[in-house]
Design a protein around this motif. Structure first.
Motif, PDB file in Angstrom:
ATOM      1  N   TRP A  55     -35.887  17.862  48.989  1.00 33.17           N
ATOM      2  CA  TRP A  55     -36.705  18.785  48.215  1.00 33.17           C
ATOM      3  C   TRP A  55     -37.428  19.717  49.174  1.00 33.17           C
ATOM      4  N   GLY A  56     -37.417  21.001  48.885  1.00 34.35           N
ATOM      5  CA  GLY A  56     -38.003  22.011  49.752  1.00 34.35           C
ATOM      6  C   GLY A  56     -39.423  22.388  49.398  1.00 34.35           C
ATOM      7  N   ASN A  57     -40.248  21.439  49.086  1.00 43.02           N
ATOM      8  CA  ASN A  57     -41.652  21.705  48.770  1.00 43.02           C
ATOM      9  C   ASN A  57     -42.481  21.423  50.022  1.00 43.02           C
ATOM     10  N   TYR A  58     -43.104  22.464  50.575  1.00 44.29           N
ATOM     11  CA  TYR A  58     -43.831  22.333  51.849  1.00 44.29           C
ATOM     12  C   TYR A  58     -44.993  21.356  51.770  1.00 44.29           C
ATOM     13  N   ASP A  59     -45.720  21.355  50.675  1.00 39.22           N
ATOM     14  CA  ASP A  59     -46.840  20.412  50.541  1.00 39.22           C
ATOM     15  C   ASP A  59     -46.338  18.972  50.504  1.00 39.22           C
TER      16      ASP A  59
ATOM     17  N   ILE B  43     -29.209  25.383  61.043  1.00 42.15           N
ATOM     18  CA  ILE B  43     -29.317  23.936  61.160  1.00 42.15           C
ATOM     19  C   ILE B  43     -29.508  23.328  59.776  1.00 42.15           C
ATOM     20  N   ILE B  44     -30.276  24.014  58.948  1.00 46.75           N
ATOM     21  CA  ILE B  44     -30.384  23.641  57.537  1.00 46.75           C
ATOM     22  C   ILE B  44     -30.130  24.889  56.702  1.00 46.75           C
ATOM     23  N   CYS B  45     -29.814  24.700  55.452  1.00 50.56           N
ATOM     24  CA  CYS B  45     -29.695  25.842  54.548  1.00 50.56           C
ATOM     25  C   CYS B  45     -30.542  25.567  53.310  1.00 50.56           C
ATOM     26  N   GLU B  46     -30.919  26.643  52.676  1.00 52.83           N
ATOM     27  CA  GLU B  46     -31.798  26.582  51.517  1.00 52.83           C
ATOM     28  C   GLU B  46     -31.002  26.969  50.277  1.00 52.83           C
ATOM     29  N   TYR B  47     -31.287  26.294  49.173  1.00 53.56           N
ATOM     30  CA  TYR B  47     -30.680  26.661  47.900  1.00 53.56           C
ATOM     31  C   TYR B  47     -31.651  26.297  46.790  1.00 53.56           C
ATOM     32  N   ALA B  48     -31.381  26.781  45.607  1.00 53.98           N
ATOM     33  CA  ALA B  48     -32.259  26.498  44.468  1.00 53.98           C
ATOM     34  C   ALA B  48     -31.431  26.036  43.282  1.00 53.98           C
TER      35      ALA B  48
ATOM     36  N   THR C 206     -36.568  24.696  44.898  1.00 53.83           N
ATOM     37  CA  THR C 206     -35.981  24.874  46.220  1.00 53.83           C
ATOM     38  C   THR C 206     -35.602  23.532  46.838  1.00 53.83           C
ATOM     39  N   TYR C 207     -34.421  23.524  47.444  1.00 53.24           N
ATOM     40  CA  TYR C 207     -33.923  22.366  48.179  1.00 53.24           C
ATOM     41  C   TYR C 207     -33.380  22.835  49.522  1.00 53.24           C
ATOM     42  N   TYR C 208     -33.250  21.895  50.437  1.00 53.05           N
ATOM     43  CA  TYR C 208     -32.591  22.146  51.719  1.00 53.05           C
ATOM     44  C   TYR C 208     -31.476  21.134  51.874  1.00 53.05           C
ATOM     45  N   HIS C 209     -30.535  21.498  52.717  1.00 57.37           N
ATOM     46  CA  HIS C 209     -29.556  20.493  53.116  1.00 57.37           C
ATOM     47  C   HIS C 209     -29.054  20.826  54.514  1.00 57.37           C
ATOM     48  N   PHE C 210     -28.593  19.791  55.178  1.00 57.99           N
ATOM     49  CA  PHE C 210     -28.036  19.914  56.514  1.00 57.99           C
ATOM     50  C   PHE C 210     -26.541  20.166  56.355  1.00 57.99           C
ATOM     51  N   PRO C 211     -26.059  21.384  56.635  1.00 58.77           N
ATOM     52  CA  PRO C 211     -24.646  21.672  56.390  1.00 58.77           C
ATOM     53  C   PRO C 211     -23.686  20.863  57.261  1.00 58.77           C
TER      54      PRO C 211
END
Length: 96
Positions: A42-46, A76-81, A86-91
């Protein structure tokens, strides 16, 4: 049982990783630990701040955001929604 995640022995000698300062590398390790078995998180900074640096007052969500932007620029990571979340993943999660 979930697969164990291990930082590979060449992590610290990897030219892609060596460009980051030690705290950014520490964050990257934390992101790998927070990721699921498919390298997604999960791409939530908090949430990342509270999960990875719960007692570090000098680490801010803003610093995490800026560091993740650097990781994205270096692919190194990519962002998607999905549904505006927002989420990230390591390609290269499954690359050896």
């Amino acid at each position: 049982m979930a697969n164990a995640r291990v930082i590979r022995q060449n992590f610290f000698n990897n030219p892609l990783i060596s460009i980051f300062d030690p705290m950014e590398r520490y964050l990257l390790i934390g992101l790998a630990c927070a990721a699921d078995d498919f390298g997604r998180l999960w791409g939530n900074y908090d949430n990342l701040k509270s999960t990875l640096f719960p007692i570090d007052k000098n680490i801010t969500s803003d610093w995490i955001s800026k560091s993740i932007d650097l990781f994205i620029k270096q692919k190194i990571i990519c962002e998607y929604a999905v549904d505006e979340v927002t989420y990230y993943h390591f390609p290269k999660w499954f690359d050896k």
